[in-house]
Enzyme design. Structure first.
Site, PDB file in Angstrom:
ATOM      1  N   GLY A  29      13.209  -7.642 -25.947  1.00  0.00           N
ATOM      2  CA  GLY A  29      12.933  -6.760 -24.822  1.00  0.00           C
ATOM      3  C   GLY A  29      13.637  -7.154 -23.546  1.00  0.00           C
ATOM      4  O   GLY A  29      13.346  -6.609 -22.485  1.00  0.00           O
ATOM      5  N   GLU A  56      13.658 -20.174  -8.320  1.00  0.00           N
ATOM      6  CA  GLU A  56      13.917 -18.760  -8.589  1.00  0.00           C
ATOM      7  C   GLU A  56      13.649 -17.877  -7.373  1.00  0.00           C
ATOM      8  O   GLU A  56      13.687 -16.653  -7.477  1.00  0.00           O
ATOM      9  CB  GLU A  56      13.090 -18.287  -9.783  1.00  0.00           C
ATOM     10  CG  GLU A  56      13.256 -19.132 -11.039  1.00  0.00           C
ATOM     11  CD  GLU A  56      14.653 -19.128 -11.624  1.00  0.00           C
ATOM     12  OE1 GLU A  56      15.562 -18.462 -11.079  1.00  0.00           O
ATOM     13  OE2 GLU A  56      14.858 -19.796 -12.648  1.00  0.00           O
TER      14      GLU A  56
END
Length: 143
Positions: free
Chosen positions: A36, A79
């Site tokens: 996905g 991040e």
């Protein structure tokens, strides 16, 4: 929620951020895949973008219990992720990873491109066709 992390870029073994962020903080690291997602080339690191049917290779990283909170905070900083911040480049979400060794599905944290970044990548980004940031053929990318 204490979950392992699925890492697919610079946090993988042999990549620049592995030793800096993970060395000494993990209880287990093992090859895994996540369906996905598709990888896009970034400025020295990849972005994962949700894409049904695609597969990304990476590592399932389980933090040592005493290091979990510290590692979670360090990875969020790396991040540039802050919960609810509309300026995030990445979002930290729970998705199912699959252990390569035995096919066991495991819920894990993964950092995916934030919606605005994902939209730009889908429009004009470069897909890493192999789905593997560390593969030798990653330099052969397909738009």
């Amino acid at each position: 929620m204490t979950l392992p992390f699925f890492v697919y870029g610079t946090l993988r073994p042999g990549e620049p951020n592995h030793d800096r962020f993970l060395r000494g903080r993990t209880a287990r690291e093992e090859p895994a895949r996540m369906t996905g997602l598709v990888l896009y080339d970034g400025p020295g690191y990849p972005y994962a973008v949700e894409e049904p049917g695609s597969v990304v290779s990476g590592e399932l990283v389980t933090a040592g219990p005493e290091a979990y909170d510290e590692l979670l905070a360090a990875l969020d900083r790396l991040e540039d992720y802050a919960p609810g911040d509309p300026h995030n480049l990445y979002e930290r979400v729970v998705r199912e990873a699959v252990r390569q060794s035995d096919g066991t599905p495991v819920p894990a944290w993964v950092y995916i491109a934030a919606p605005g970044v994902a939209a730009r990548l889908r429009t004009r980004g470069t897909v890493i066709a192999s789905g593997d940031w560390t593969a030798t053929d990653r330099r052969t990318r397909h738009p």
